[in-house]
Design a protein around this motif. Sequence first.
Motif, PDB file in Angstrom:
ATOM      1  N   GLY A   1       7.036   0.169   6.258  1.00 56.27           N
ATOM      2  CA  GLY A   1       6.461   0.564   4.966  1.00 56.27           C
ATOM      3  C   GLY A   1       6.366   2.065   4.786  1.00 56.27           C
ATOM      4  O   GLY A   1       5.580   2.559   3.989  1.00 56.27           O
TER       5      GLY A   1
ATOM      6  N   GLY B   1       2.356   2.699   3.666  1.00 61.94           N
ATOM      7  CA  GLY B   1       1.840   1.453   3.094  1.00 61.94           C
ATOM      8  C   GLY B   1       2.711   0.775   2.053  1.00 61.94           C
ATOM      9  O   GLY B   1       2.227  -0.048   1.276  1.00 61.94           O
ATOM     10  N   HIS B   2       4.001   1.106   2.012  1.00 60.74           N
ATOM     11  CA  HIS B   2       4.904   0.433   1.058  1.00 60.74           C
ATOM     12  C   HIS B   2       5.131  -1.012   1.516  1.00 60.74           C
ATOM     13  O   HIS B   2       5.273  -1.277   2.708  1.00 60.74           O
ATOM     14  CB  HIS B   2       6.234   1.197   1.012  1.00 60.74           C
ATOM     15  CG  HIS B   2       7.252   0.577   0.114  1.00 60.74           C
ATOM     16  ND1 HIS B   2       7.166   0.623  -1.259  1.00 60.74           N
ATOM     17  CD2 HIS B   2       8.384  -0.131   0.388  1.00 60.74           C
ATOM     18  CE1 HIS B   2       8.204  -0.001  -1.790  1.00 60.74           C
ATOM     19  NE2 HIS B   2       8.954  -0.479  -0.805  1.00 60.74           N
ATOM     20  N   ASP B   3       5.159  -1.952   0.569  1.00 61.53           N
ATOM     21  CA  ASP B   3       5.340  -3.368   0.919  1.00 61.53           C
ATOM     22  C   ASP B   3       6.832  -3.699   1.030  1.00 61.53           C
ATOM     23  O   ASP B   3       7.560  -3.598   0.033  1.00 61.53           O
ATOM     24  CB  ASP B   3       4.688  -4.246  -0.160  1.00 61.53           C
ATOM     25  CG  ASP B   3       4.646  -5.716   0.233  1.00 61.53           C
ATOM     26  OD1 ASP B   3       5.383  -6.111   1.171  1.00 61.53           O
ATOM     27  OD2 ASP B   3       3.889  -6.479  -0.393  1.00 61.53           O
TER      28      ASP B   3
ATOM     29  N   ARG C   1       8.291  -6.359   0.968  1.00 61.26           N
ATOM     30  CA  ARG C   1       8.685  -7.415   0.022  1.00 61.26           C
ATOM     31  C   ARG C   1       9.375  -6.821  -1.203  1.00 61.26           C
ATOM     32  O   ARG C   1      10.276  -7.424  -1.779  1.00 61.26           O
ATOM     33  CB  ARG C   1       7.454  -8.203  -0.454  1.00 61.26           C
ATOM     34  CG  ARG C   1       6.831  -9.130   0.561  1.00 61.26           C
ATOM     35  CD  ARG C   1       5.644  -9.813  -0.127  1.00 61.26           C
ATOM     36  NE  ARG C   1       4.933 -10.725   0.751  1.00 61.26           N
ATOM     37  CZ  ARG C   1       3.958 -10.364   1.564  1.00 61.26           C
ATOM     38  NH1 ARG C   1       3.597  -9.088   1.647  1.00 61.26           N
ATOM     39  NH2 ARG C   1       3.336 -11.262   2.315  1.00 61.26           N
ATOM     40  N   GLU C   2       8.899  -5.630  -1.608  1.00 61.90           N
ATOM     41  CA  GLU C   2       9.487  -4.985  -2.795  1.00 61.90           C
ATOM     42  C   GLU C   2      10.961  -4.664  -2.564  1.00 61.90           C
ATOM     43  O   GLU C   2      11.781  -4.781  -3.471  1.00 61.90           O
ATOM     44  CB  GLU C   2       8.723  -3.692  -3.135  1.00 61.90           C
ATOM     45  CG  GLU C   2       7.388  -3.928  -3.798  1.00 61.90           C
ATOM     46  CD  GLU C   2       6.755  -2.613  -4.253  1.00 61.90           C
ATOM     47  OE1 GLU C   2       7.493  -1.695  -4.693  1.00 61.90           O
ATOM     48  OE2 GLU C   2       5.520  -2.498  -4.140  1.00 61.90           O
TER      49      GLU C   2
ATOM     50  N   GLU D   1       2.676  -1.169  12.178  1.00 64.55           N
ATOM     51  CA  GLU D   1       2.689  -1.501  10.743  1.00 64.55           C
ATOM     52  C   GLU D   1       3.774  -2.534  10.447  1.00 64.55           C
ATOM     53  O   GLU D   1       3.557  -3.495   9.704  1.00 64.55           O
ATOM     54  CB  GLU D   1       2.945  -0.248   9.890  1.00 64.55           C
ATOM     55  CG  GLU D   1       1.879   0.825   9.969  1.00 64.55           C
ATOM     56  CD  GLU D   1       2.070   1.805  11.129  1.00 64.55           C
ATOM     57  OE1 GLU D   1       1.329   2.792  11.159  1.00 64.55           O
ATOM     58  OE2 GLU D   1       2.958   1.586  11.974  1.00 64.55           O
TER      59      GLU D   1
ATOM     60  N   ASN E   1       3.445  -6.422   9.029  1.00 66.10           N
ATOM     61  CA  ASN E   1       4.193  -6.874   7.840  1.00 66.10           C
ATOM     62  C   ASN E   1       5.078  -8.066   8.154  1.00 66.10           C
ATOM     63  O   ASN E   1       5.187  -9.006   7.363  1.00 66.10           O
ATOM     64  CB  ASN E   1       5.047  -5.726   7.284  1.00 66.10           C
ATOM     65  CG  ASN E   1       4.229  -4.712   6.508  1.00 66.10           C
ATOM     66  OD1 ASN E   1       3.231  -5.061   5.885  1.00 66.10           O
ATOM     67  ND2 ASN E   1       4.638  -3.452   6.554  1.00 66.10           N
TER      68      ASN E   1
ATOM     69  N   GLU F   1       3.147 -11.322   8.389  1.00 66.91           N
ATOM     70  CA  GLU F   1       2.710 -11.755   7.048  1.00 66.91           C
ATOM     71  C   GLU F   1       3.881 -12.340   6.245  1.00 66.91           C
ATOM     72  O   GLU F   1       3.765 -13.412   5.653  1.00 66.91           O
ATOM     73  CB  GLU F   1       2.147 -10.522   6.332  1.00 66.91           C
ATOM     74  CG  GLU F   1       1.071 -10.851   5.322  1.00 66.91           C
ATOM     75  CD  GLU F   1       0.485  -9.574   4.734  1.00 66.91           C
ATOM     76  OE1 GLU F   1       0.675  -9.368   3.528  1.00 66.91           O
ATOM     77  OE2 GLU F   1      -0.117  -8.778   5.501  1.00 66.91           O
ATOM     78  N   ILE F   2       5.026 -11.636   6.260  1.00 64.32           N
ATOM     79  CA  ILE F   2       6.153 -12.037   5.412  1.00 64.32           C
ATOM     80  C   ILE F   2       6.828 -13.299   5.940  1.00 64.32           C
ATOM     81  O   ILE F   2       7.210 -14.178   5.162  1.00 64.32           O
ATOM     82  CB  ILE F   2       7.143 -10.862   5.260  1.00 64.32           C
ATOM     83  CG1 ILE F   2       6.489  -9.750   4.427  1.00 64.32           C
ATOM     84  CG2 ILE F   2       8.453 -11.312   4.600  1.00 64.32           C
ATOM     85  CD1 ILE F   2       7.232  -8.433   4.402  1.00 64.32           C
TER      86      ILE F   2
ATOM     87  N   ASP G   1       5.117 -16.360   4.828  1.00 61.96           N
ATOM     88  CA  ASP G   1       5.050 -16.552   3.376  1.00 61.96           C
ATOM     89  C   ASP G   1       6.161 -17.512   2.928  1.00 61.96           C
ATOM     90  O   ASP G   1       7.342 -17.226   3.124  1.00 61.96           O
ATOM     91  CB  ASP G   1       5.226 -15.175   2.703  1.00 61.96           C
ATOM     92  CG  ASP G   1       5.034 -15.228   1.196  1.00 61.96           C
ATOM     93  OD1 ASP G   1       5.240 -16.309   0.605  1.00 61.96           O
ATOM     94  OD2 ASP G   1       4.703 -14.183   0.605  1.00 61.96           O
TER      95      ASP G   1
END
Length: 399
Positions: free
Chosen positions: A117, A128-130, A132-133, A232, A236, A239-240, A243
């Motif tokens: 991120g 802190g960029h996601d 997912r984007e 980090e 991520n 989490e991803i 999902d």
Amino acid sequence: MSGSYRIGLVGKPSVGKSSFFNAATMNDVPEGAYPFTTIDPSVGEAYVRVECAAPEFDETCTPNTGYCDCGTRFVPTKLVDVAGLIPGAHEGKGLGNQFLSDLNETDVLVHVVDFSGQTDIEGEATEGHDPREDIAFLEEELDQWYLGILEKGITRYESGYTTEEDAIEEELATQMSAFKTNEDQIKLLIRRLDLGFDPAAWDADDRLALAREIRMATKPMVIAANKMDTPEAQANYEEITADPDYEHLTIVPASAHAEKALKSAAEAGVLEYRPGDDGFEILGEVSPQQEEGLEQIREFLDAYGATGVQAALESALFDVLGVVPVFPGGANGLGNERGEVLPDCYLIPSDSTAEDFAYSLHTDIGDGFLYALDCRTKRQLGKDYEVEPRDVIEVVTTN
């Protein structure tokens, strides 16, 4: 021989795509944390691993291309570092048109994403960029590109350029032929979405959904979750991958930096490391600083099983595309008239038959196909036999 498969390496600037390319090919492409480090598509030779068949016959292979290391065959494939992914690429912004044209020369994509991120959507440094984007951004760019071409096919169909007998799937297959699709595939995807075969009844969402289905079928993708040696990125990733929205994607944890460091150290004779392995052995003298760096890499390998560079390429070819490795045998079992043992390993499409395999060797061999021989069992195989991974097959031909 590796056939003509081309793996496209894509990603926004500064995510480690050039590092990944260099780690996979050990070519010297400039690496830099600024947009357009890579302007022209660099094509390099990377390798995928196949368990060599020669040891089963108590033989040692003599590869014409690639190499064999302790029973693991490293089979060459083309890796294309595609430049110019920025927002609006499908509209031709930045290097957009070149990006899409280079992308279309590839069979499967590895999308390198900075899972830490630390780069924003434009490739600038941030926190802190996601990730997912980034995943959504590439999929949306490609979907919009496909949609633009699909719309042209629908317009042609509706404007009466085609005869009444022509079905919409024929028109779309013609319009989208550059993506190596066909009428049967388009018809299947229209049915899967339950759209019906009258495009006048499709709304904007239907058209986008069809463009997306065609894109997913013709440009399948693996995500290389890069920079996974940072906490980090690890958070991520957990989490991803949990999902359900990302279940359609294969996500491979990776550290291009670790792979490059290990390969460079192995080339310098400092350590023993084989690409894709889950560990390494230090052979030479290393400074305390180097030892500390190597121990961090070792921890990463312990956690994830490998650096992920090999795994991403192999996942793209074998899992996502379903490519099958086949060894051509010879008249003397494994050898040929020159005394070479299993000199080639061909990578061919899934569902290939023995006759298809003969054609992949040479058109004349396919034209004169009589039968094939399984070199392990000596069983005769007809032209419709479906090849299996690591088959060793001798083709008997009139030519």
